[in-house]
Design a protein around this motif. Structure first.
Motif, PDB file in Angstrom:
ATOM      1  N   LYS A 165       0.749  -0.550  -0.215  1.00 56.33           N
ATOM      2  CA  LYS A 165       0.416  -0.097  -0.300  1.00 56.33           C
ATOM      3  C   LYS A 165       0.963   1.158  -0.225  1.00 56.33           C
ATOM      4  O   LYS A 165       0.140   2.770  -0.491  1.00 56.33           O
ATOM      5  CB  LYS A 165      -1.661  -0.211   1.171  1.00 56.33           C
ATOM      6  CG  LYS A 165      -1.869  -1.100   1.199  1.00 56.33           C
ATOM      7  CD  LYS A 165      -2.571  -0.938   2.730  1.00 56.33           C
ATOM      8  CE  LYS A 165      -3.921  -2.263   2.655  1.00 56.33           C
ATOM      9  NZ  LYS A 165      -4.708  -1.687   3.655  1.00 56.33           N
ATOM     10  N   SER A 193       1.657   2.024  -4.227  1.00 61.12           N
ATOM     11  CA  SER A 193       0.043   2.829  -4.230  1.00 61.12           C
ATOM     12  C   SER A 193       0.116   4.153  -3.891  1.00 61.12           C
ATOM     13  O   SER A 193      -0.867   4.879  -4.090  1.00 61.12           O
ATOM     14  CB  SER A 193      -1.069   1.536  -3.680  1.00 61.12           C
ATOM     15  OG  SER A 193      -1.348   1.077  -2.358  1.00 61.12           O
ATOM     16  N   PRO A 226      -6.242   0.933  -6.472  1.00 59.99           N
ATOM     17  CA  PRO A 226      -4.984   0.250  -7.318  1.00 59.99           C
ATOM     18  C   PRO A 226      -5.074  -0.771  -5.628  1.00 59.99           C
ATOM     19  O   PRO A 226      -5.245  -0.632  -4.669  1.00 59.99           O
ATOM     20  CB  PRO A 226      -3.581   1.089  -6.377  1.00 59.99           C
ATOM     21  CG  PRO A 226      -4.463   2.085  -6.728  1.00 59.99           C
ATOM     22  CD  PRO A 226      -5.408   3.170  -5.952  1.00 59.99           C
ATOM     23  N   ASP A 278      -2.112  -4.726  -8.233  1.00 67.26           N
ATOM     24  CA  ASP A 278      -1.958  -4.226  -9.788  1.00 67.26           C
ATOM     25  C   ASP A 278      -0.720  -3.872  -9.661  1.00 67.26           C
ATOM     26  O   ASP A 278       0.510  -2.972 -10.184  1.00 67.26           O
ATOM     27  CB  ASP A 278      -3.081  -2.941  -9.744  1.00 67.26           C
ATOM     28  CG  ASP A 278      -4.138  -3.297 -10.233  1.00 67.26           C
ATOM     29  OD1 ASP A 278      -4.170  -3.606 -10.766  1.00 67.26           O
ATOM     30  OD2 ASP A 278      -4.636  -2.627  -9.753  1.00 67.26           O
ATOM     31  N   ILE A 279       0.052  -3.865  -8.148  1.00 67.27           N
ATOM     32  CA  ILE A 279       1.202  -3.315  -8.437  1.00 67.27           C
ATOM     33  C   ILE A 279       2.642  -4.578  -7.837  1.00 67.27           C
ATOM     34  O   ILE A 279       3.353  -4.108  -8.472  1.00 67.27           O
ATOM     35  CB  ILE A 279       1.863  -3.127  -6.119  1.00 67.27           C
ATOM     36  CG1 ILE A 279       0.544  -1.620  -6.340  1.00 67.27           C
ATOM     37  CG2 ILE A 279       3.104  -2.298  -5.633  1.00 67.27           C
ATOM     38  CD1 ILE A 279       0.566  -0.207  -6.726  1.00 67.27           C
TER      39      ILE A 279
END
Length: 391
Positions: free
Chosen positions: A231, A234, A378, A382-383
């Motif tokens: 996180k 993102s 996100p 996606d990361i």
């Protein structure tokens, strides 16, 4: 005299509207807000502790618009809101017109109107419609239930045309009395994952630490762990938000002082690998700020700390209702039920924003998309490359 008796005696008193634009004006009303919040059976995200922590971390001068309704010197309804102006894009320095929106944390939370009766709710919504600028209102996450159907009807009567997006789910687990009986209601795959998780953590010599005091050391450890989470990359993690540290410290200071919080850290060796915060408001526990270190993804630390944290809350020995937040693929394994929330936008008929949304509707008719355009955040997939790894 009870609160209910006091309200009956004051039934003939007129309703008055007060709009609070400064935090100092709301702070002096803390006892009154707490009494009103308890009468309304309000949730965590409209509690005074949550609002105070949010203002400490994310508050901006001039944005606050807390609309309150009073009757016979008692606060009987409230809507914690603010005036904000969003950018059209992160890349372009252009801003949209100001909208009246729910006062939510930049990280989590659902909006709700607080009212002791239908009459006070109707008066509150009339005040909201009058206070809304020409660009209207935007409620980021708005619970879908019978009471809110009444609320949306009042907003339409107040002159707002409403747009809503598709409903999103929020996972809950109810009537939790002990861990064994809860597990019996879960699927076989769920129980298998719990056993595997316990075995892996035992082999890694992982330990669960539970903190309930006002000590700030575990809060700081949680923020350090957040910086190693996906996180952080993102920009959605608590440590990545400007003011996130102040928000978490203030929230924990207030909740720990009232005995309403448990901060849980999962540790392997000399390193924290996952964290979770469970806080109580009224008779409901809320799961917040789940973080984990990607380096230990083979231990499934996110799911593991959820198992352990829920077990810790249930072990307190009284019926528990637990809200996990927005529904995800792995939270569905924990839930015994769910409710729906929507994003709602209301604009004045004939305003530029009204015609712009009408134009968007016409374009969506060609694509088959209904409702507002989604606010997509996100995800972990996606990361990480290819979305590999466990959560």
């Amino acid at each position: 005299m009870s609160d209910g008796a006091a309200l009956r005696c004051a039934a003939l008193e007129p309703l008055q509207t007060r709009i609070l634009n400064r935090w100092e004006d709301l702070a002096v009303l803390e006892p009154e807000w707490r009494r009103m919040h308890e009468r309304c059976r309000g949730r965590l995200f409209s509690s005074f502790d949550w609002l105070a922590a949010q203002y400490a971390g994310f508050g901006s001068p001039g944005e606050l618009r807390v609309i309150t309704i009073w009757q016979a010197s008692q606060m009987v309804a409230a809507a914690p809101m603010c005036l904000i102006r969003k950018r059209f894009s992160k890349l372009l320095p252009f801003f949209r017109p100001r909208v009246l929106t729910g006062w939510l944390c930049h990280y989590a939370g659902f909006f709700e109107f607080l009212a002791t009766s239908r009459e006070t709710l109707r008066a509150l919504l009339e005040a909201v419609c009058k206070s809304a600028p020409r660009a209207g209102i935007e409620l980021a996450l708005f619970r879908v239930c019978t009471r809110d159907v009444f609320a949306t009807r009042c907003l339409r009567i107040g002159g707002l045309e409403l747009w809503q997006d598709r409903a999103q789910g929020s996972s809950i687990a109810e009537n939790l009395t002990d861990w064994d009986s809860y597990c019996e209601t879960r699927s076989r795959s769920f129980r298998k994952k719990v056993r595997i998780s316990d075995r892996l953590l035992q082999e890694a010599k992982a330990e669960l630490e539970v903190f309930q005091s006002q000590d700030t050391a575990p809060v700081q450890r949680m923020l350090v762990l957040s910086q190693r989470s996906w996180k952080q990359t993102s920009g959605t993690g608590l440590a990545a938000l400007q003011g996130g540290s102040t928000f978490l410290h203030e929230l924990w200071r207030r909740l720990a002082a009232r005995g309403c919080g448990s901060l849980i850290l999962l540790r392997a060796g000399e390193k924290d690998i996952a964290s979770f915060c469970a806080v109580r408001c009224q008779d409901t526990w809320y799961g917040l700020f789940s973080e984990f270190d990607e380096e230990f993804s083979e231990l499934s630390p996110g799911r593991s700390v959820m198992y352990r944290s829920l077990r810790e809350v249930i072990s307190q020995g009284r019926p528990v209702r637990f809200e996990f937040g927005r529904r995800t693929h792995y939270l569905r394994e924990f839930e015994t039920g769910s409710y729906q929330v929507r994003r709602l936008r209301g604009v004045r008929r004939g305003s530029p924003a009204y015609w712009l949304l009408k134009l968007e509707d016409a374009l969506r008719e060609l694509t088959g998309v209904r409702g507002l355009l989604p606010n997509r955040k996100p995800r972990r997939a996606d990361i990480l490359a290819g979305g590999k790894g466990r959560t």
